[in-house]
Design a protein around this motif. Structure first.
Motif, PDB file in Angstrom:
ATOM      1  N   LEU A  60       8.173 -40.098  48.402  1.00 37.38           N
ATOM      2  CA  LEU A  60       9.148 -40.283  47.329  1.00 37.38           C
ATOM      3  C   LEU A  60       8.813 -41.556  46.572  1.00 37.38           C
ATOM      4  O   LEU A  60       8.803 -42.653  47.161  1.00 37.38           O
ATOM      5  CB  LEU A  60      10.565 -40.359  47.904  1.00 37.38           C
ATOM      6  CG  LEU A  60      10.980 -39.208  48.832  1.00 37.38           C
ATOM      7  CD1 LEU A  60      12.436 -39.363  49.245  1.00 37.38           C
ATOM      8  CD2 LEU A  60      10.739 -37.862  48.182  1.00 37.38           C
ATOM      9  N   GLU A  61       8.540 -41.407  45.301  1.00 34.26           N
ATOM     10  CA  GLU A  61       8.086 -42.558  44.512  1.00 34.26           C
ATOM     11  C   GLU A  61       9.041 -42.929  43.390  1.00 34.26           C
ATOM     12  O   GLU A  61       9.271 -44.110  43.134  1.00 34.26           O
ATOM     13  CB  GLU A  61       6.694 -42.278  43.933  1.00 34.26           C
ATOM     14  CG  GLU A  61       5.632 -42.069  45.020  1.00 34.26           C
ATOM     15  CD  GLU A  61       4.266 -41.773  44.437  1.00 34.26           C
ATOM     16  OE1 GLU A  61       4.183 -41.596  43.193  1.00 34.26           O
ATOM     17  OE2 GLU A  61       3.287 -41.736  45.199  1.00 34.26           O
ATOM     18  N   LYS A  62       9.595 -41.933  42.672  1.00 37.44           N
ATOM     19  CA  LYS A  62      10.446 -42.216  41.523  1.00 37.44           C
ATOM     20  C   LYS A  62      11.705 -41.366  41.573  1.00 37.44           C
ATOM     21  O   LYS A  62      11.686 -40.225  42.031  1.00 37.44           O
ATOM     22  CB  LYS A  62       9.699 -41.937  40.212  1.00 37.44           C
ATOM     23  CG  LYS A  62       8.474 -42.818  39.996  1.00 37.44           C
ATOM     24  CD  LYS A  62       7.804 -42.473  38.666  1.00 37.44           C
ATOM     25  CE  LYS A  62       6.592 -43.367  38.428  1.00 37.44           C
ATOM     26  NZ  LYS A  62       5.925 -43.035  37.146  1.00 37.44           N
ATOM     27  N   LEU A  63      12.809 -41.914  41.079  1.00 36.02           N
ATOM     28  CA  LEU A  63      14.078 -41.190  41.070  1.00 36.02           C
ATOM     29  C   LEU A  63      14.066 -40.009  40.108  1.00 36.02           C
ATOM     30  O   LEU A  63      14.843 -39.070  40.278  1.00 36.02           O
ATOM     31  CB  LEU A  63      15.226 -42.140  40.705  1.00 36.02           C
ATOM     32  CG  LEU A  63      15.542 -43.253  41.703  1.00 36.02           C
ATOM     33  CD1 LEU A  63      16.709 -44.087  41.190  1.00 36.02           C
ATOM     34  CD2 LEU A  63      15.857 -42.696  43.080  1.00 36.02           C
ATOM     35  N   LYS A  93      14.432 -31.359  44.017  1.00 34.51           N
ATOM     36  CA  LYS A  93      14.591 -30.272  43.065  1.00 34.51           C
ATOM     37  C   LYS A  93      15.430 -30.666  41.849  1.00 34.51           C
ATOM     38  O   LYS A  93      15.922 -29.813  41.128  1.00 34.51           O
ATOM     39  CB  LYS A  93      15.233 -29.081  43.780  1.00 34.51           C
ATOM     40  CG  LYS A  93      14.359 -28.578  44.931  1.00 34.51           C
ATOM     41  CD  LYS A  93      15.085 -27.582  45.801  1.00 34.51           C
ATOM     42  CE  LYS A  93      14.202 -27.149  46.959  1.00 34.51           C
ATOM     43  NZ  LYS A  93      14.869 -26.262  47.908  1.00 34.51           N
ATOM     44  N   PHE A  94      15.622 -31.959  41.644  1.00 30.82           N
ATOM     45  CA  PHE A  94      16.360 -32.379  40.461  1.00 30.82           C
ATOM     46  C   PHE A  94      15.967 -33.807  40.086  1.00 30.82           C
ATOM     47  O   PHE A  94      15.322 -34.521  40.850  1.00 30.82           O
ATOM     48  CB  PHE A  94      17.875 -32.277  40.676  1.00 30.82           C
ATOM     49  CG  PHE A  94      18.404 -33.152  41.780  1.00 30.82           C
ATOM     50  CD1 PHE A  94      19.006 -34.356  41.498  1.00 30.82           C
ATOM     51  CD2 PHE A  94      18.318 -32.751  43.097  1.00 30.82           C
ATOM     52  CE1 PHE A  94      19.495 -35.160  42.492  1.00 30.82           C
ATOM     53  CE2 PHE A  94      18.820 -33.548  44.114  1.00 30.82           C
ATOM     54  CZ  PHE A  94      19.401 -34.755  43.815  1.00 30.82           C
ATOM     55  N   ASN A  95      16.379 -34.203  38.898  1.00 33.11           N
ATOM     56  CA  ASN A  95      16.068 -35.524  38.346  1.00 33.11           C
ATOM     57  C   ASN A  95      17.239 -36.464  38.657  1.00 33.11           C
ATOM     58  O   ASN A  95      18.271 -36.431  37.997  1.00 33.11           O
ATOM     59  CB  ASN A  95      15.851 -35.400  36.839  1.00 33.11           C
ATOM     60  CG  ASN A  95      15.402 -36.706  36.197  1.00 33.11           C
ATOM     61  OD1 ASN A  95      15.723 -37.789  36.671  1.00 33.11           O
ATOM     62  ND2 ASN A  95      14.646 -36.591  35.117  1.00 33.11           N
ATOM     63  N   LEU A  96      17.071 -37.303  39.680  1.00 35.20           N
ATOM     64  CA  LEU A  96      18.157 -38.194  40.080  1.00 35.20           C
ATOM     65  C   LEU A  96      18.514 -39.201  38.994  1.00 35.20           C
ATOM     66  O   LEU A  96      19.683 -39.536  38.803  1.00 35.20           O
ATOM     67  CB  LEU A  96      17.769 -38.941  41.354  1.00 35.20           C
ATOM     68  CG  LEU A  96      18.438 -38.508  42.660  1.00 35.20           C
ATOM     69  CD1 LEU A  96      17.938 -39.347  43.812  1.00 35.20           C
ATOM     70  CD2 LEU A  96      19.944 -38.607  42.548  1.00 35.20           C
ATOM     71  N   GLN A  97      17.520 -39.680  38.290  1.00 40.48           N
ATOM     72  CA  GLN A  97      17.766 -40.657  37.229  1.00 40.48           C
ATOM     73  C   GLN A  97      18.688 -40.067  36.168  1.00 40.48           C
ATOM     74  O   GLN A  97      19.642 -40.706  35.706  1.00 40.48           O
ATOM     75  CB  GLN A  97      16.429 -41.073  36.603  1.00 40.48           C
ATOM     76  CG  GLN A  97      16.497 -42.346  35.790  1.00 40.48           C
ATOM     77  CD  GLN A  97      16.341 -43.586  36.642  1.00 40.48           C
ATOM     78  OE1 GLN A  97      17.017 -43.732  37.654  1.00 40.48           O
ATOM     79  NE2 GLN A  97      15.461 -44.484  36.235  1.00 40.48           N
ATOM     80  N   ARG A 102      24.278 -39.179  33.844  1.00 43.56           N
ATOM     81  CA  ARG A 102      25.368 -38.252  33.528  1.00 43.56           C
ATOM     82  C   ARG A 102      26.641 -38.640  34.269  1.00 43.56           C
ATOM     83  O   ARG A 102      27.747 -38.621  33.720  1.00 43.56           O
ATOM     84  CB  ARG A 102      24.962 -36.825  33.892  1.00 43.56           C
ATOM     85  CG  ARG A 102      26.014 -35.769  33.484  1.00 43.56           C
ATOM     86  CD  ARG A 102      25.566 -34.359  33.812  1.00 43.56           C
ATOM     87  NE  ARG A 102      25.478 -34.168  35.249  1.00 43.56           N
ATOM     88  CZ  ARG A 102      24.357 -33.916  35.900  1.00 43.56           C
ATOM     89  NH1 ARG A 102      23.216 -33.849  35.242  1.00 43.56           N
ATOM     90  NH2 ARG A 102      24.340 -33.747  37.219  1.00 43.56           N
ATOM     91  N   ALA A 103      26.507 -38.990  35.578  1.00 42.74           N
ATOM     92  CA  ALA A 103      27.664 -39.382  36.372  1.00 42.74           C
ATOM     93  C   ALA A 103      28.294 -40.664  35.835  1.00 42.74           C
ATOM     94  O   ALA A 103      29.523 -40.803  35.799  1.00 42.74           O
ATOM     95  CB  ALA A 103      27.255 -39.569  37.829  1.00 42.74           C
ATOM     96  N   ALA A 104      27.457 -41.612  35.398  1.00 40.33           N
ATOM     97  CA  ALA A 104      27.977 -42.871  34.847  1.00 40.33           C
ATOM     98  C   ALA A 104      28.744 -42.618  33.553  1.00 40.33           C
ATOM     99  O   ALA A 104      29.810 -43.205  33.324  1.00 40.33           O
ATOM    100  CB  ALA A 104      26.820 -43.841  34.612  1.00 40.33           C
ATOM    101  N   ILE A 105      28.213 -41.739  32.715  1.00 40.50           N
ATOM    102  CA  ILE A 105      28.890 -41.406  31.453  1.00 40.50           C
ATOM    103  C   ILE A 105      30.219 -40.712  31.725  1.00 40.50           C
ATOM    104  O   ILE A 105      31.249 -41.041  31.132  1.00 40.50           O
ATOM    105  CB  ILE A 105      27.982 -40.527  30.569  1.00 40.50           C
ATOM    106  CG1 ILE A 105      26.760 -41.331  30.101  1.00 40.50           C
ATOM    107  CG2 ILE A 105      28.755 -39.984  29.376  1.00 40.50           C
ATOM    108  CD1 ILE A 105      25.727 -40.498  29.376  1.00 40.50           C
ATOM    109  N   ASP A 106      30.201 -39.747  32.664  1.00 37.77           N
ATOM    110  CA  ASP A 106      31.427 -38.999  32.987  1.00 37.77           C
ATOM    111  C   ASP A 106      32.529 -39.909  33.519  1.00 37.77           C
ATOM    112  O   ASP A 106      33.716 -39.667  33.277  1.00 37.77           O
ATOM    113  CB  ASP A 106      31.113 -37.906  34.021  1.00 37.77           C
ATOM    114  CG  ASP A 106      30.268 -36.772  33.440  1.00 37.77           C
ATOM    115  OD1 ASP A 106      30.182 -36.683  32.198  1.00 37.77           O
ATOM    116  OD2 ASP A 106      29.693 -35.991  34.225  1.00 37.77           O
ATOM    117  N   SER A 107      32.137 -40.945  34.260  1.00 41.09           N
ATOM    118  CA  SER A 107      33.131 -41.839  34.857  1.00 41.09           C
ATOM    119  C   SER A 107      33.421 -43.059  33.987  1.00 41.09           C
ATOM    120  O   SER A 107      34.232 -43.907  34.348  1.00 41.09           O
ATOM    121  CB  SER A 107      32.648 -42.307  36.233  1.00 41.09           C
ATOM    122  OG  SER A 107      31.427 -43.022  36.131  1.00 41.09           O
TER     123      SER A 107
END
Length: 449
Positions: free
Chosen positions: A52-55, A60-64, A69-74
């Motif tokens: 594991l090198e980059k978020l 199977k998804f783009n954590l970054q 998205r989570a920061a915007i939603d909250s």
């Protein structure tokens, strides 16, 4: 002065972290992964030999992207639209074989004593089991409330089938909650982030239904001034809900069968084949198996739709749900601005428990709103309830001697019911009355159905 023993805790901490069930990742603010434990790969279904090198490229998804998205939603973003660094918690669905996992992720920036730059900490927990249990006991996402064993069994079954692509057929009387169950199935599926397209087949004229489902090209028929996409195309990658599918005419059922089975079709007026990826959920207030036997519905289409067939019980068959649903609807009405301190008189509650609810949950919802609007001093009395309920309960509590005219009425009801094989909706049409009136007659004259 006693000299204190110095002990480097870091190696021990890393060893402990490797053996806990929760996943942990530490990354810099650019998304480069600095540390992770063994649980991360297990939770995210990542092969053991994968580094594991980059978020923005993990599992199977783009954590970054998910973090932003989570920061915007909250609301945890700074003036530049970047995550503020405060901790946020969100969920991700991870494909797991034929089903999925629900992973809860908590992330925020932490200070590092060895560096001025803060590091991003991510914590991962498997919430799949609790998510499924919560959906069964309190499926608020679909606006369902129930304590009835039959309904809970149906909801539990939906938890099993939702992650698959299996076509589902929901049968039951109008107003029992088939649409909400269809939405629950979609919301619990891997397609939940895609479109849920609903088509009421009974509300669209036969001449327009083919175009509505499959779309048309310009000039396909009079009035087709431009190309128009159909519902199948709108539901691509998502779910198509065919409500009252039994109303689709026979001549169109062959094309529908091909579209469902082959996931391809032609728009009206075109010979170009269009391919889609659509999950089908169908619903009907008629018994489609009986329609197959009578030649009104194609057998091959029925069996294709009914890979998973569920029958939703009527409200009169689950009276224990009536108080639960009344409380649920009162809470909804409160959110819409209605008074929140309403009480139900004992007699009015008894009347609602005795009433057969031919309109099922939908009728109950309307009755609750009617009762709140017509309540006196915050109390729903019998006279606050809709006329159909009051008349039904009045008839039930009054002894009536049956006259010759009423004998004729009883015979007409019995004949209509027999000609429709017990279908009350069809019998009501033959008799020229609504279903509530037919129910009142059946109960009043104790007619066997």
């Amino acid at each position: 002065m006693t000299k204190q023993n110095k002990f480097d805790f870091a190696p021990l901490a890393k060893t402990v972290i490797q053996y806990i069930d929760e996943g942990i990742i530490v990354a810099d603010q650019l998304g480069k992964i600095l540390f992770y434990n063994n649980a991360v790969k297990k939770l995210l279904d990542i092969k053991e030999d994968t580094e594991l090198e980059k978020l923005n490229d993990i599992g199977k998804f783009n954590l970054q992207k998910s973090l932003l998205r989570a920061a915007i939603d909250s609301g945890e973003v700074d003036a530049a639209g970047k995550p503020s660094g405060n901790f946020v918690t969100f969920e991700e669905r991870i494909k797991h074989g034929d089903t999925y996992k629900v992973i809860e992720i908590t992330s925020g920036l932490i200070s590092d004593t060895d560096s001025k730059d803060r590091k991003r900490l991510l914590l991962f927990s498997d919430k799949t089991d609790s998510h499924h249990i919560q959906s069964v006991l309190n499926p608020s996402g679909a606006k369902l409330s129930s304590k009835d064993p039959q309904m809970l069994e149906i909801i539990s079954r939906i938890q099993q089938i939702a992650p698959t692509n299996a076509f589902t057929l929901l049968q039951g009387e109008s107003g029992t909650g088939k649409t909400q169950l269809a939405r629950l199935t979609h919301n619990q599926s891997q397609r939940s982030k895609e479109a849920f397209i609903e088509v009421n087949c009974a509300a669209i004229p036969d001449a327009l239904l083919e175009s509505e489902l499959f779309g048309h090209i310009k000039g396909a028929f009079t009035g087709a001034s431009s190309d128009r996409l159909g519902r199948f195309q709108s539901a691509n990658k998502g779910t198509l809900f065919l409500d009252e599918v039994g109303e689709i005419p026979l001549h169109l059922q062959a094309k529908l069968l091909r579209a469902i089975q082959e996931q391809e079709f032609e728009m009206v007026g075109s010979d170009k084949t269009i391919k889609v990826d659509v999950r089908i959920i169908a619903a009907s207030n008629k018994n489609l198996r009986d329609m197959v036997d009578s030649g009104k519905f194609r057998a091959d289409l029925y069996y294709r739709l009914a890979v998973i067939a569920l029958t939703v019980p009527s409200l009169r068959d689950r009276p224990g749900d009536i108080p639960v649903l009344i409380e649920h609807f009162c809470a909804q009405l409160c959110d819409r601005g209605y008074p929140n301190n309403m009480k139900c008189n004992q007699d009015s509650m008894r009347m609602m428990m005795d009433y057969p609810w031919p309109g099922n949950v939908r009728e109950l919802e309307n009755a609750v709103e009617h009762g709140i609007i017509c309540a006196k001093d915050g109390i729903v009395f019998p006279e606050s309830l809709p006329q159909d309920i009051r008349e039904y309960c009045s008839d039930m509590n009054t002894y009536i001697k049956i006259s010759d005219d009423e004998e004729n009425t009883i015979n007409e009801i019995q004949n209509a019911m027999q000609s429709c094989n017990g279908n009350k909706a069809e019998a009501a049409k033959i008799l020229g009355v609504n279903r509530t009136t037919l129910w009142r007659w059946i109960q009043k004259y104790n007619i066997s159905v």
